[in-house]
Enzyme design. Structure first.
Site, PDB file in Angstrom:
ATOM      1  N   HIS A   1     -26.904 -18.538  -2.470  1.00  0.00           N
ATOM      2  CA  HIS A   1     -27.780 -18.078  -3.557  1.00  0.00           C
ATOM      3  C   HIS A   1     -27.042 -17.038  -4.392  1.00  0.00           C
ATOM      4  O   HIS A   1     -26.574 -16.034  -3.834  1.00  0.00           O
ATOM      5  CB  HIS A   1     -29.068 -17.470  -2.983  1.00  0.00           C
TER       6      HIS A   1
ATOM      7  N   HIS B   1     -33.769 -26.734 -10.284  1.00  0.00           N
ATOM      8  CA  HIS B   1     -34.374 -26.112  -9.101  1.00  0.00           C
ATOM      9  C   HIS B   1     -35.816 -25.698  -9.429  1.00  0.00           C
ATOM     10  O   HIS B   1     -36.319 -24.731  -8.859  1.00  0.00           O
ATOM     11  CB  HIS B   1     -33.528 -24.912  -8.654  1.00  0.00           C
TER      12      HIS B   1
ATOM     13  N   ASP C   1     -28.245 -21.381  -5.517  1.00  0.00           N
ATOM     14  CA  ASP C   1     -29.623 -21.618  -5.957  1.00  0.00           C
ATOM     15  C   ASP C   1     -30.252 -20.359  -6.544  1.00  0.00           C
ATOM     16  O   ASP C   1     -29.816 -19.239  -6.276  1.00  0.00           O
ATOM     17  CB  ASP C   1     -30.488 -22.048  -4.762  1.00  0.00           C
TER      18      ASP C   1
ATOM     19  N   HIS D   1     -40.168 -22.302  -8.714  1.00  0.00           N
ATOM     20  CA  HIS D   1     -39.832 -22.308  -7.287  1.00  0.00           C
ATOM     21  C   HIS D   1     -41.027 -22.555  -6.363  1.00  0.00           C
ATOM     22  O   HIS D   1     -41.168 -21.922  -5.300  1.00  0.00           O
ATOM     23  CB  HIS D   1     -39.163 -20.979  -6.892  1.00  0.00           C
TER      24      HIS D   1
HETATM   25 NI    NI Z   1     -34.437 -21.738  -3.985  1.00  0.00          NI
END
Ligand code: NI
Length: 433
Positions: free
Chosen positions: A386, A295, A245, A299
């Protein structure tokens, strides 16, 4: 003896990329394991952690059910990988309580240039099988395995003769035939080397191609295919997905190099703001066969936004991904995993979260990331990481090795669903189990 469970392990190697040989080997394993399960009144369901000592490449594989005296074992070895030709031996052994094991041995070949799939028997011209078995007989006599006057293969029909030659392994100097000699006092298979010069009159065109490649000693030249093109059947083997991510970041290109080396397809939940800054990285990920998901742009916690704000976050990111890569993201991962009924009804995509959280953003160290990702995975897992943390990228090779050693195949999230993700607004925590 009462048998409640059957044991099945299968290991086989699939050449890189989508190929007729990869399809043929997978179909062979699928037929064997599903047929064995059906014959014992059950259905195949892949598992992990059942292969003693783990699973190593190139012959990775899958397992299911508990250890049992009723079992099917498929093992593999690569007999030749030279020039455009690859040859793989598969030995299928089924064992029932109180009966002797049934063993089928076969070698499969592919000529990457022509793409055709051959079995060991296809190395020989049709109709010459009994002549080839004549050479085998001479070899057995020279080795003192049969008496000079005996012909163990006399009276065989053509189909039986062909079947006996299925395990014909090309070497640099000819072919090694491994077979169970009918009527032999010694149990188990026997191997006989047949020199190329004696075999020459009996070889098919394809057989000559295979022997020439094997004799060349050239390194194997696999077709150039992205990892995403490797065939993966998540109903045959247990799959898991590694997901990254918050990128693309300055670390993503290095991560893509690692994934290329390991031939692993991953799923990236990217932010629109970063895709617009790094369109080339996003495009490279897609070209290598990875999956991109949405995504959001900036954010936010979507549950705290107005309807219009939610739509803007998602639509702008879809647009950035499409502009950079030409593809449409097929799912969204909401930041923090946060969504509610209202948010999910606003967005025309399935919501993919995770069932294994490495908490790598807390920088717990490489070993902890590896331990969580590998140790907590189950069939269908979606593992959260991530590509914005150096330790995460450093952990990836060991994460991949560890998951493969437990028997997992790595697939994209869509790949776990064979490309058919649940519908828009559905909340997805893991793949099929
Ligand atoms: Ni995230």
């Amino acid at each position: 003896m009462r048998t409640d469970a059957i044991g099945v392990t299968a290991r086989w190697a699939i050449p890189p990329g989508s190929s007729a040989l990869g399809d043929a080997l997978t179909a062979r394993v699928s037929e064997a394991v599903r047929g064995f399960a059906a014959a014992h009144g059950t259905t195949w369901s892949p598992g992990v952690d059942l292969v003693a000592g783990g699973v190593a490449t190139p012959c990775a594989g899958g397992a299911a059910f508990a250890p049992s005296t009723t079992r099917l074992t498929i093992t593999c070895s690569v007999v030749v990988a030279s020039g455009p030709v690859v040859g793989e031996r598969m030995v299928v052994t089924s064992t029932e309580p109180g009966a002797s094991a049934t063993v089928q041995r076969e070698v499969w070949y592919s000529d990457a240039a022509g793409g055709a799939v051959l079995t060991g028997t296809d190395l020989y011209d049709a109709g010459t099988e009994r002549r080839v078995l004549g050479l085998v007989t001479e070899g057995l006599r020279e080795a003192g395995r049969v008496a000079a006057a005996d012909d163990p293969f006399s009276g065989l029909d053509a189909a039986s003769a062909r079947a006996l030659l299925a395990d014909s392994a090309a070497t640099g100097a000819g072919v090694v035939v491994t077979l169970a000699v009918p009527g032999a006092a010694r149990a188990g298979p026997t191997s006989v080397h047949l020199p190329a010069r004696l075999l020459a009159p009996f070889l098919s065109d394809a057989g000559r191609t295979v022997l020439t490649a094997a004799a060349s000693g050239d390194p194997y030249a696999p077709p150039d295919a992205p990892a995403g093109a490797d065939p993966i059947d998540c109903t045959l083997t247990a799959c898991a997905s590694i997901t990254f991510d918050d990128g693309p970041s300055s670390l993503t290109a290095g991560l893509l190099d690692l994934l290329d080396d390991e031939r692993v397809p991953a799923t990236f939940y990217v932010q629109g703001a970063y895709v617009s800054r790094n369109p080339g990285t996003a495009a490279r990920a897609v070209a290598a066969g990875h999956e991109l998901g949405n995504h959001t742009w900036g954010h936010p916690d979507l549950t705290k936004l107005t309807d219009d704000e939610v739509r803007r976050e998602v639509v702008s990111t879809q647009q950035a991904i499409a502009d950079a890569t030409g593809v449409r993201a097929a799912s969204i991962r909401p930041p923090y995993g946060a969504s509610d009924q209202r948010v999910r009804e606003l967005v025309d995509l399935p919501f993919v979260v995770w069932d294994v959280d490495t908490r790598d953003w807390q920088d717990p160290g490489v070993d902890v990331v590896v331990e969580r990702a590998v140790g907590q995975a189950a069939r269908g897992s979606v593992i959260l990481m991530h590509d914005t943390h150096g330790d995460t990228v450093a952990a990836v090779p060991d994460v991949i090795d560890g998951l493969r050693a437990r028997g997992f195949e790595l697939a994209t999230v869509s790949g776990q669903f064979d490309g058919r993700l649940p519908g828009p607004g559905e909340l997805v925590g893991h793949g099929p189990r």
